[in-house]
Design an enzyme around this catalytic site. Structure first.
Site, PDB file in Angstrom:
ATOM      1  CB  SER A 254      -4.737  -7.985  -6.498  1.00 22.85           C
ATOM      2  OG  SER A 254      -5.090  -8.437  -4.668  1.00 22.85           O
ATOM      3  CE  LYS A 255      -4.783  -0.615  -7.884  1.00 26.10           C
ATOM      4  NZ  LYS A 255      -3.832  -0.664  -8.660  1.00 26.10           N
ATOM      5  NE  ARG A 256      -5.796  -8.796  -1.252  1.00 23.26           N
ATOM      6  CZ  ARG A 256      -5.353  -9.327  -0.557  1.00 23.26           C
ATOM      7  NH1 ARG A 256      -4.158  -9.167   0.741  1.00 23.26           N
ATOM      8  NH2 ARG A 256      -4.478 -10.813  -1.662  1.00 23.26           N
ATOM      9  N   GLY A 258      -0.381  -2.697  -3.693  1.00 24.57           N
ATOM     10  CA  GLY A 258      -0.082  -1.877  -4.262  1.00 24.57           C
ATOM     11  C   GLY A 258      -0.621  -1.047  -5.774  1.00 24.57           C
ATOM     12  CD  GLU A 264      -1.442   1.689  -9.186  1.00 24.84           C
ATOM     13  OE1 GLU A 264      -1.555   1.837  -8.590  1.00 24.84           O
ATOM     14  OE2 GLU A 264      -1.549   0.725 -10.672  1.00 24.84           O
TER      15      GLU A 264
END
Ligand code: GLU
Length: 489
Positions: A254-256, A258, A264
């Protein structure tokens, strides 16, 4: 039989690398077996729909090099390729299942369903629909209530009360499921939109999909799918469930952890070739050891049998390493020059004149490709070739070696300039001249080189000094040496 695979994302946000990895596997299988790879938009969850994400899906596939043969934007013989444009087909399938006694209209209100669920929870039973509308009497009553309130029905599958269905998965083998535990699940919602279960089956059949590769989070739903295939008389395609991708801490990626979107990675300076290679090795391997594998090699060797069952870890450091390898060793230099030019065009500040000199980039690439892992590092590393506006301060110029000794620094810079006037302008000769000059001045060669480095590049960390000076040319170097000399004095 022509192999046909598909990538069927739900446009609910920017495409996630985990999701794209199943696209990559589907792509590879189709290319390996000389078949077709299709893009289909599964936009039936209207509440979660993010219209902006639709163009981003094609853009990310194209950027990664996953060209598709049919899709919403390019058409094809089995279109439309967007589920919201195919509602009549799902509705027809649901009607057929009702007519043959495998499904029924359920008129129960959401309040009633909530109450049933709460009651099941209280009794510590699995929360299931209580099948009131499966029976004629219950259905007639629910229908009267619903019609009085102006509500439409959903269509539920009439799950057999006993029996077994078996998932045959090339990755997971054979898994039997007891159907008695399966709810009478919803196939068509009251707004006329299908749920995933019905929609994908109808579409895969209509689009002649032979192999479905999807995430293993779908395994628990597979028995429902097998029931629908059976009731519709459809021979299921190969159903292959790829392992989920976890972050290094073992939690779902997840975003956590990176960056999670392809864009991105693109913006951070990863090459599509490196990301392709990296994603292709999350849950699949050629031989358990080879790391650098070209797209052509993936296509030549890909097989479902070598997809692993266990969750796979997303190792961002490995991706960065791999990107460096692609920059240093894999991408042919002319292509690298193009990538660098594009990056500099996009990232240099407006003061640096455009267009970027491609010839100059071609000279610079061999110096810096050994030293960068990401394209985003390139502009700051080599800007001094493209602008004469260096912004050094006196302190930076003097550095540690000449701190408090501006007169010595000025003399040294002057001596460098003098000896630069008639040296042959090759990096070997420049280096030899500066080494003997250091001797003459009684300076440490390293100290003198640092002074010259900052004078001609404006920074302390640069590509190799003498090669850089050779590329900059004598005139520009002399000009910078003289500007630096007047700054220190
Ligand atoms: N729309 C589903 C998803 O995005 C597709 C799963 C599948 O490949 O069938 O998860």
């Amino acid at each position: 039989m022509t192999v046909r695979t598909r990538y069927a994302p739900s446009p609910t946000g920017v495409p996630h690398v985990g999701n794209i990895r199943t696209a990559l596997f589907s792509y590879l299988l189709a290319r390996r077996l000389g078949g077709q790879f299709i893009l289909r938009l599964e936009d039936t969850d209207r509440a979660r729909l993010v219209p902006d994400s639709i163009p981003k899906i094609s853009e990310s596939l194209q950027w990664l090099g996953l060209d598709y043969d049919e899709g919403p934007d390019i058409g094809g013989p089995y279109g439309p390729y967007t589920q919201s444009e195919r509602l009549d087909q799902y509705q027809a399938a649901a009607r057929r299942l009702i007519e043959q006694g495998d499904a029924y209209d359920c008129w129960c209100s959401s309040e009633r369903l909530d109450a049933v669920r709460a009651e099941h929870q209280r009794l510590k039973q699995p929360p299931q629909y209580d099948r009131r509308c499966r029976e004629d009497a219950g259905q007639a009553q629910a229908k009267r209530e619903a019609e009085a309130e102006g509500r439409s029905p959903v269509v539920r599958f009439k799950t057999p009360r006993e029996g077994t269905v078996t998932l045959e998965d090339p990755i997971h083998g054979s898994t039997p499921f007891d159907v008695a535990t399966i709810d009478d699940f919803v196939m068509l919602k009251s707004d006329g939109f299908p749920t995933y279960h019905l929609a994908y089956i109808v579409d895969d059949d209509a689009m002649k999909i032979t192999h479905v590769i999807r995430g293993d989070e779908w395994i628990p739903s597979a028995p429902r799918h097998l029931l629908i295939y059976g009731a519709l008389g459809i021979e299921p395609p190969v159903l292959a469930h790829a392992p989920r991708i976890l972050g290094p801490d073992g939690a779902k990626l997840s975003k956590r952890h990176g960056a999670t979107s392809v864009f991105e990675y693109r913006d951070e300076g990863y090459l599509p070739e490196a990301l392709f290679n990296f994603l292709g090795l999350i849950g699949w391997s050629l031989d358990d050891k080879t790391e650098i594998i070209s797209k052509a090699e993936f296509i030549e060797h890909f097989s479902l049998e070598r997809i692993v069952r266990n969750p796979a870890i997303f190792n961002a450091e490995k991706l960065q390493w791999m990107n460096g390898v692609y920059i240093r060793e894999v991408i042919p230099e002319p292509d690298l020059v193009t990538m660098f030019v594009d990056r500099l065009e996009a990232d240099f500040p407006p003061e640096i004149p455009r267009p970027i000199d491609r010839q100059l980039v071609a000279h610079v690439v061999p110096l810096i490709k050994e030293r960068v892992k990401l394209l985003s590092e390139v502009p700051a590393y080599c800007d001094f070739f493209f602008t004469d506006n260096l912004s050094w301060s006196k302190e930076e110029l003097l550095g540690k070696a000449y701190a408090g000794r501006p007169a010595d620094a000025k003399a040294a810079l002057g001596a460098v300039a003098t000896s630069a006037v008639d040296v042959t302008w090759t990096h070997d000769d420049i280096e030899a001249a500066l080494r003997s000059l250091a001797d003459k001045l009684g300076a440490k060669a390293g100290d003198l080189f640092s002074l010259v480095r900052v004078a001609v590049t404006g920074k302390r960390v640069t590509p190799p000094l003498f090669e850089s000076m050779e590329i900059l040319g004598r005139e520009r170097c002399l000009e910078r040496l003289s500007q630096a000399a007047s700054l220190v004095s």
